[in-house]
Structure formats: C-alpha cells, structure tokens
Scaffold this motif. Structure first.
Motif, short mmCIF file in Angstrom:
data_model
loop_
_atom_site.label_atom_id
_atom_site.label_comp_id
_atom_site.label_asym_id
_atom_site.label_seq_id
_atom_site.Cartn_x
_atom_site.Cartn_y
_atom_site.Cartn_z
N ILE A 255 0.86 -1.19 0.00
CA ILE A 255 0.00 0.00 0.00
C ILE A 255 0.89 1.24 0.00
N LYS A 256 0.58 2.17 -0.89
CA LYS A 256 1.14 3.53 -0.77
C LYS A 256 0.31 4.21 0.30
N THR A 257 0.90 4.45 1.44
CA THR A 257 0.11 4.69 2.65
C THR A 257 -0.41 6.11 2.81
N CYS A 258 -0.06 7.02 1.90
CA CYS A 258 -0.41 8.44 2.08
C CYS A 258 -1.91 8.66 2.28
N THR A 259 -2.74 7.82 1.66
CA THR A 259 -4.19 8.03 1.74
C THR A 259 -4.84 7.24 2.87
N LEU A 260 -4.04 6.53 3.67
CA LEU A 260 -4.58 5.87 4.86
C LEU A 260 -4.54 6.87 6.02
N ASP A 261 -5.68 7.48 6.28
CA ASP A 261 -5.77 8.56 7.25
C ASP A 261 -5.86 7.99 8.66
N MET A 262 -4.72 7.53 9.16
CA MET A 262 -4.65 6.98 10.51
C MET A 262 -3.20 7.08 10.99
N PRO A 263 -3.00 7.05 12.30
CA PRO A 263 -1.63 7.13 12.81
C PRO A 263 -0.74 6.01 12.28
N TYR A 264 0.56 6.25 12.34
CA TYR A 264 1.55 5.34 11.76
C TYR A 264 1.37 3.90 12.24
N THR A 265 1.34 3.68 13.55
CA THR A 265 1.25 2.30 14.04
C THR A 265 -0.11 1.68 13.73
N ASP A 266 -1.17 2.48 13.74
CA ASP A 266 -2.49 1.96 13.34
C ASP A 266 -2.49 1.56 11.87
N MET A 267 -1.82 2.35 11.04
CA MET A 267 -1.70 2.01 9.62
C MET A 267 -0.99 0.68 9.44
N LEU A 268 0.10 0.47 10.19
CA LEU A 268 0.82 -0.80 10.09
C LEU A 268 -0.05 -1.97 10.56
N ARG B 262 15.07 6.94 13.35
CA ARG B 262 15.00 5.95 12.27
C ARG B 262 14.82 4.55 12.82
N GLN B 263 15.59 4.23 13.85
CA GLN B 263 15.54 2.89 14.42
C GLN B 263 14.15 2.60 14.98
N GLN B 264 13.60 3.54 15.75
CA GLN B 264 12.29 3.33 16.35
C GLN B 264 11.21 3.20 15.28
N TRP B 265 11.29 4.06 14.28
CA TRP B 265 10.29 4.06 13.19
C TRP B 265 10.35 2.74 12.41
N HIS B 266 11.54 2.34 12.03
CA HIS B 266 11.71 1.12 11.22
C HIS B 266 11.40 -0.13 12.03
N ASP B 267 11.69 -0.11 13.33
CA ASP B 267 11.41 -1.27 14.18
C ASP B 267 9.92 -1.59 14.23
N GLU B 268 9.08 -0.56 14.14
CA GLU B 268 7.63 -0.81 14.15
C GLU B 268 7.23 -1.67 12.95
N MET B 269 7.86 -1.46 11.81
CA MET B 269 7.61 -2.30 10.64
C MET B 269 8.16 -3.70 10.84
N ARG B 270 9.41 -3.75 11.28
CA ARG B 270 10.09 -5.04 11.36
C ARG B 270 9.42 -5.98 12.33
N ARG B 271 8.91 -5.46 13.43
CA ARG B 271 8.28 -6.36 14.40
C ARG B 271 6.95 -6.90 13.88
N ARG B 272 6.42 -6.28 12.84
CA ARG B 272 5.19 -6.77 12.21
C ARG B 272 5.48 -7.52 10.90
N ASN B 273 6.76 -7.71 10.58
CA ASN B 273 7.17 -8.38 9.34
C ASN B 273 6.65 -7.67 8.09
N ILE B 274 6.68 -6.35 8.14
CA ILE B 274 6.28 -5.54 6.99
C ILE B 274 7.53 -4.97 6.35
#
Length: 308
Positions: free
Chosen positions: A5-18, A54-66
């Motif tokens: 997903i190109k996430t720009c149009t998902l109007d929700m906070p970052y972690t909710d989007m993930l 960067r680490q905190q932001w990217h870790d949110e993806m990695r822990r969800r396998n995204i």
C-alpha cells in the motif's frame, strides 16, 4: 508478486496504519516522504538527522514483518528547488534505511529561459511546441536527471521508478525510454494503469513494451473510469478539480470500479510474462467512498486478481 500500500491516503496514525496492513495481509508499504504527499507517516527531516528516530520508526515495521519496499518523493525537482531538496533528502534517507528503490515523477520544466511555470506539451502544433520540447529535454531535464542519477548511485539506490503521470515530461513508455536512453537504466517506470486509461493508452500493451527492455520497476494498483455523458461530448481532457467528480469526464475510482477483476488478472499475467516479480502498491484516490471503505474494496479486487 506481493501486495503493498502507498500509505499516504490511509488517514490513521503510523502504528495503526501498520496494524491495518497486518490485518489485511499486506506485506509491504510504500512511504511518501513529502513534496506532493503530506507524508503522514514520516518526518523526513527528523528521520534524516536522527538514528534513534530511524531505528524506532523502522522497528515498528520489522516487528510486524512488513517490508519497506520504496520511498516516494513525487514532486517537480526540475522546476522547484524546495522539491529538489526533498528529493535529495529522500535519497539520503534511503541510504540510511537500506532502501534500494525510489518512486517519484520525472518533473516538468518551464517552457523557456526566464519562465517559472511548468509547461506540459501534448500536441505538435502550433510549431513553437517543438522549441519548448527541445528546451525542456535538452537544456533542463537530461542534465538535471544525470545529476539525480549520480546522486542516487552515491546513496546506494538501484532503481528509480517514474510514474507515468500527466503534467510530467515522462508520462508514458515512449517518454520514459527517451529519458532512459539519455541517463541510463537507473530510471524505469512505475506503471500506473489509471493514468494511461484516461490518456487513451493500454496498460497491458505498455507492460509488453516496457518488459522488452526490463523497464518495469514498480506498479501502482490504481484505477480510473470514463464517466458516461461527460466524456462523450467533451472528450477526456478535463481540467476540473478531482473533488468535482460529478462533473468530470473521468475519475480515479477504487480498484475494480473502473476495470473488473478479469482485467486486472490479465494485466498481472502480462506483467509477470514481462519479467516483473515485485510489489503491486495500492494507491486509493476514490473521493466518492469513505477512506477505509475505498481501501478495503480495492484490496479485495487486487487480492482476487493476484490470487493472494
């Protein structure tokens, strides 16, 4: 291929989007960093300057396998310095995050020296159009894109996928291949069917042409539709804003509301035949639907076509 997903149009906070991506079986995201994106899920300046951020932001993806499949900095770096600056910062961020692909647009120069307004030439007459094109390509675009390619190489970027969008110097396979011949294989196409539809092109034929030279670098899952009784008398060129969808000759619509699952199945089949085996990134811009409903409807069509 896998769904993103190109996430720009998902109007929700970052972690909710993930979390939404996980719930929907979406395994990758394309993150807008600025320019024509509001960049709702990233602070570009903070990310470039702070390793902790960067680490905190990217870790949110990695822990969800995204997977972070691409950064998107679509804008007009050929005309506006502030958009060149965002592009440069995005390249630098890609290096820090290990991202190898950038999605963007070619940009569009002004029409002559001293002009400040981008000019999109779509016809060969009056004859001054040829002088405009010569200036845009040879004096501005090719030199600046050679600089952008060198910058990308210095940042470890391997591919820049240019979206075939209107009001850009690159808007179809032919113009993409012209730029690619001048600056090299760093640039390929972000093949977005929605734009080719209203311009009268055939995305399936475009995939075959681009596939012959290995130039499909990214795909946006995005749909558009001609509107009956509007396009018939007036044609498909339409300058009314996209929020005036009731009056327009064509509109961006949820995937499946313009072209059904069978069309998308054929498109993805030809794309595979053409050598593409990467992400299909949903971009949802149907203003007639609530945000979440539009994404869910589009994902259902794409999942059916991709056989996920």
């Amino acid at each position: 291929m896998k769904l993103a997903i190109k996430t720009c149009t998902l109007d929700m906070p970052y972690t909710d989007m993930l979390d939404f991506c996980v719930e929907q079986g979406v395994s990758a995201v394309e993150i807008g960093t600025g320019n024509w994106s509001g960049a709702p899920h990233i602070d570009l300046d903070e990310m470039v300057s702070s390793e902790t951020a960067r680490q905190q932001w990217h870790d949110e993806m990695r822990r969800r396998n995204i997977e972070l499949c691409a950064l998107n900095c679509s804008g007009n770096p050929l005309t506006y310095k502030k958009e060149w600056d965002v592009t440069e910062k995005t390249f630098r961020l890609a290096e820090k995050l290990g991202v190898k692909k950038i999605v963007m647009m070619s940009g569009l120069p002004a029409g002559c020296p001293g002009d400040k307004t981008p000019v999109w030439v779509t016809t060969s007459w009056p004859p001054e159009t040829q002088d405009i094109l010569d200036y845009q390509w040879n004096e501005i675009a090719i030199p600046k894109w050679r600089e952008l390619v060198r910058m990308a190489e210095d940042c470890g970027i391997e591919r820049i996928a240019l979206e075939n969008h209107a009001m850009q110097l690159v808007y179809n396979p032919e113009t993409l291949l012209r730029l690619r011949e001048a600056v090299g294989p760093m640039v390929g196409m972000n093949l977005d069917p929605s734009h080719l539809f209203w311009m009268g092109g055939d995305p399936i034929e475009a995939a075959r042409v681009l596939g012959e030279v290995g130039a499909i670098y990214h795909i946006h899952g995005k749909d558009s539709r001609p509107e009956r009784r509007m396009c018939g008398p007036n044609g498909m060129l339409d300058t009314k804003p996209i929020d005036q969808f009731r009056r327009r000759a064509w509109n961006y619509v949820a995937v499946g509301a313009g072209h059904g699952v069978q069309w998308w199945q054929e498109f993805f089949s030809v794309v595979r035949m053409s050598g593409y085996d990467d992400v299909v990134s949903l971009e949802m811009e149907d203003l007639t639907l609530p945000m979440l409903e539009g994404h869910l409807s589009s994902l259902q069509t794409l999942k059916g076509a991709l056989v996920i």
